[in-house]
Enzyme design. Structure first.
Site, PDB file in Angstrom:
ATOM      1  N   ASN A  23       0.907  -1.155  -0.041  1.00 21.31           N
ATOM      2  CA  ASN A  23      -0.226   0.053   0.085  1.00 21.31           C
ATOM      3  C   ASN A  23       0.719   1.242  -0.197  1.00 21.31           C
ATOM      4  O   ASN A  23      -0.189   2.627  -0.418  1.00 21.31           O
ATOM      5  CB  ASN A  23      -1.138  -0.019   1.207  1.00 21.31           C
ATOM      6  N   CYS A 116     -15.740  -4.100  -3.342  1.00 16.76           N
ATOM      7  CA  CYS A 116     -15.304  -4.909  -3.686  1.00 16.76           C
ATOM      8  C   CYS A 116     -16.388  -5.889  -2.728  1.00 16.76           C
ATOM      9  O   CYS A 116     -17.408  -6.100  -1.945  1.00 16.76           O
ATOM     10  CB  CYS A 116     -13.908  -4.692  -2.780  1.00 16.76           C
TER      11      CYS A 116
HETATM   12  C1  EPZ Z   1      -6.704   1.861   1.593  1.00 11.64           C
HETATM   13  O1  EPZ Z   1      -7.787   1.665   0.459  1.00 11.64           O
HETATM   14  C2  EPZ Z   1      -5.963   0.527   1.539  1.00 11.64           C
HETATM   15  N1  EPZ Z   1      -5.265   0.088   0.113  1.00 11.64           N
HETATM   16  C3  EPZ Z   1      -6.550  -0.569   1.688  1.00 11.64           C
HETATM   17  O2  EPZ Z   1      -6.143  -1.480   2.647  1.00 11.64           O
HETATM   18  C4  EPZ Z   1      -7.066  -0.457   3.568  1.00 11.64           C
HETATM   19  O3  EPZ Z   1      -8.225  -1.017   4.263  1.00 11.64           O
HETATM   20  C5  EPZ Z   1      -7.968   1.200   4.165  1.00 11.64           C
HETATM   21  O4  EPZ Z   1      -6.927   2.031   3.218  1.00 11.64           O
HETATM   22  C6  EPZ Z   1      -8.463   1.374   5.213  1.00 11.64           C
HETATM   23  O5  EPZ Z   1      -7.097   1.858   5.309  1.00 11.64           O
HETATM   24  C7  EPZ Z   1      -4.851   0.247  -0.312  1.00 11.64           C
HETATM   25  O6  EPZ Z   1      -3.910   1.315   0.102  1.00 11.64           O
HETATM   26  C8  EPZ Z   1      -4.337   0.460  -1.645  1.00 11.64           C
HETATM   27  P1  EPZ Z   1      -9.626   4.944   1.979  1.00 11.64           P
HETATM   28  P2  EPZ Z   1      -8.492   3.330   0.136  1.00 11.64           P
HETATM   29  O7  EPZ Z   1      -9.724   5.646   1.247  1.00 11.64           O
HETATM   30  O8  EPZ Z   1      -7.571   3.944  -0.015  1.00 11.64           O
HETATM   31  C9  EPZ Z   1     -14.568   5.538   3.105  1.00 11.64           C
HETATM   32  C10 EPZ Z   1      -5.174  -4.418   2.047  1.00 11.64           C
HETATM   33  O9  EPZ Z   1      -6.190  -5.508   2.448  1.00 11.64           O
HETATM   34  N2  EPZ Z   1     -14.655   6.690   1.489  1.00 11.64           N
HETATM   35  O10 EPZ Z   1      -8.930   5.245   3.598  1.00 11.64           O
HETATM   36  O11 EPZ Z   1      -9.557   2.370  -0.777  1.00 11.64           O
HETATM   37  C11 EPZ Z   1     -14.413   4.212   2.934  1.00 11.64           C
HETATM   38  O12 EPZ Z   1     -15.483   3.413   1.967  1.00 11.64           O
HETATM   39  C12 EPZ Z   1      -6.345  -2.922   1.124  1.00 11.64           C
HETATM   40  O13 EPZ Z   1      -4.375  -3.944   1.753  1.00 11.64           O
HETATM   41  C13 EPZ Z   1     -15.150   7.462   1.167  1.00 11.64           C
HETATM   42  O14 EPZ Z   1     -16.589   6.900   1.860  1.00 11.64           O
HETATM   43  O15 EPZ Z   1      -9.085   2.909   2.309  1.00 11.64           O
HETATM   44  C14 EPZ Z   1     -13.937   3.271   3.569  1.00 11.64           C
HETATM   45  O16 EPZ Z   1     -15.077   3.472   4.765  1.00 11.64           O
HETATM   46  C15 EPZ Z   1      -7.386  -2.910   1.746  1.00 11.64           C
HETATM   47  N3  EPZ Z   1     -15.243   7.972   0.085  1.00 11.64           N
HETATM   48  C16 EPZ Z   1     -12.879   4.676   4.153  1.00 11.64           C
HETATM   49  O17 EPZ Z   1     -13.767   5.731   3.620  1.00 11.64           O
HETATM   50  C17 EPZ Z   1     -13.624   8.266  -0.698  1.00 11.64           C
HETATM   51  O18 EPZ Z   1     -13.646   8.944  -1.548  1.00 11.64           O
HETATM   52  C18 EPZ Z   1     -11.095   4.270   4.270  1.00 11.64           C
HETATM   53  O19 EPZ Z   1     -11.215   4.145   2.636  1.00 11.64           O
HETATM   54  C19 EPZ Z   1     -12.575   6.953  -0.621  1.00 11.64           C
HETATM   55  C20 EPZ Z   1     -13.348   6.520   0.963  1.00 11.64           C
END
Ligand code: EPZ
Length: 421
Positions: A23, A116
């Site tokens: 990540n 997902c």
């Molecule tokens: C990153 O995903 C990681 N992936 C995820 O790891 C990790 O679970 C996640 O961060 C949380 O720590 C990578 O870094 C490639 P977020 P990301 O945007 O960036 C909501 C793994 O197993 N949200 O921090 O997609 C979202 O729905 C993966 O390696 C919005 O509502 O996560 C979630 O509830 C799985 N609107 C929360 O924020 C948006 O525009 C956190 O998501 C973006 C996110």
């Protein structure tokens, strides 16, 4: 498709080194497209997601070499600006290309990521941020079209400290005129890592790793060298494996500072934890105690270790309560763990786990990356041989996990799984 066959009963013992952080590597690879110079990244893990992103970047115009953890990337110019659905649907991190495409190519067309395994994962915060920077963003037939003749720096207040939105907007802001402040920014270690790489490219960024990141845009960017930080989730996976098998494992090549919440929870269940400069040792001579755990944004307990800790809870003494606050339905591993004899009851985003003396082997199915790791750990404490199908999920984020677990004394075999016609 492959499957894993896991033999129960082994204690995990010995030393294991962790690879580079998936990540951290993904956004940094994409950030290299902000310049036409060559970048060299070291400690890049050999993972499926890294291959998938490389393929996407090559379609866009990048020239990439990769050997033995060292990756070189050069994007002399963009040949395309579209990230197709068939690639984005397999890896949500593809949306990171929006930032550099907007900043350097002024145009981007990226498929909306598919939801997902645990529900839809929106990117509204990414898009709102791009609009705040002056981009026109439209959605058409499942694609995001973003255009901006010139991005202009501004204050962006994120509703949630989203990792993806923070990274995407940090990259875009380096191409904006003037100052951008990202408020309520994600503090996960992968974000200061991205900021460090951008700074080494010539960007002016303050506050990476804090909730307020300030980017002075418009600096000329050049290629740079960078060593990817260790993978804290891979490290945590092996550490909880030691605690739940009454083992003794030293994880080397990690950054203990990224594991503070994880270490606190391992101590709470009664494991003995020793911490060095770049290693953590977990020893346990008795069954873990039940635990209360809530996933939070960093520096809280990471959602990416929730499934693995739940696997431990299934064979702990007493009752555990696990609350998932980041992805409230990230529980696709629960029915699979229950097939192994666990006693987990779900109410909304709260799992109550009644610890069992042991689990019993069964055929189970991996559903997503971290759930797969949890099933392997559960197989280690199940009597008999557990068969885990669809292990392509785990290859996305763990390099040679069956070999590393075997080095620790666990018996995990990868076998061909005939496609069921
Ligand atoms: C990153 O995903 C990681 N992936 C995820 O790891 C990790 O679970 C996640 O961060 C949380 O720590 C990578 O870094 C490639 P977020 P990301 O945007 O960036 C909501 C793994 O197993 N949200 O921090 O997609 C979202 O729905 C993966 O390696 C919005 O509502 O996560 C979630 O509830 C799985 N609107 C929360 O924020 C948006 O525009 C956190 O998501 C973006 C996110």
């Amino acid at each position: 498709m492959d499957k894993f066959v896991v033999e129960g009963g082994a204690r995990l013992e010995g030393r294991v080194s962790v690879g580079g952080s998936k990540n951290a590597a993904l956004p940094i690879m994409v950030a290299s497209m902000l310049s036409d110079g060559q970048s060299t990244l070291r400690n890049v893990p050999a993972l499926k997601d890294i291959k998938t992103l490389s393929k996407l970047m090559e379609i866009l115009g990048s020239q990439i070499t990769y050997s033995d953890g060292v990756m070189t990337l050069t994007t002399p110019e963009f040949k395309d600006f579209e990230a197709p659905y068939d690639l984005v649907k397999t890896m949500r991190a593809s949306v990171y290309v929006l930032g550099p495409l907007l900043a350097r190519h002024k145009k981007a067309k990226v498929s909306l990521p598919g939801g997902c395994a645990w529900g839809p994962r929106p990117i509204d915060l990414h898009l709102k941020g791009f609009e705040a920077l002056g981009a026109q963003v439209t959605l058409d037939a499942g694609y995001i079209l973003a255009e901006a003749d010139q991005l202009v720096g501004t204050d962006i207040h994120l509703d949630l400290p989203s990792v993806g939105a923070t990274g995407n907007l940090m990259m875009a802001a380096t191409g904006a005129k003037g100052t951008t402040r990202i408020l309520n920014a994600a503090q996960e270690p992968e974000m200061p890592a991205l900021a460090d790489y951008l700074i080494s490219m010539g960007a002016s960024i303050e506050g990476g790793g804090t909730s307020e990141i300030v980017i002075e845009g418009g600096k000329p960017l050049h290629g740079a060298e960078h060593r990817v930080i260790p993978d804290r989730i891979e490290a945590g996976t092996f550490l909880v494996g030691a605690a739940m098998t009454q083992g003794d494992v030293t994880v080397t090549g990690c950054d203990p500072d990224h594991l503070r919440a994880t270490i606190a929870k391992l101590q709470a269940v009664g494991a003995q934890v020793d911490v060095g400069e770049d290693w953590v040792r977990v020893r346990s001579t008795s069954k873990p105690k039940g635990l209360r755990l809530t996933t939070e944004y960093y520096p809280g307990f990471p959602t990416d270790l929730q499934a693995q800790f739940m696997a431990m809870a299934t064979v702990s003494e007493g009752v555990s309560v696990i609350t998932e606050e980041i992805y409230r339905d990230r529980f696709s591993h629960v029915p699979e763990l229950n097939r192994l004899g666990a006693d987990i009851k779900l109410t909304e985003n709260i799992a109550v786990v009644e610890g069992q003396p042991h689990l019993s082997a069964a055929h189970v199915m991996a559903t997503d990356l971290r759930a797969s790791a949890a099933l392997i750990l559960a197989g280690l404490v199940a009597k008999g041989e557990t068969h885990i199908s669809r292990v392509y999920h785990i290859d996305r984020g763990y390099e040679r996990i069956e070999k590393k677990i075997a080095e620790l004394g666990g018996v995990v075999r990868r076998e061909d799984e005939p496609l069921v016609t």
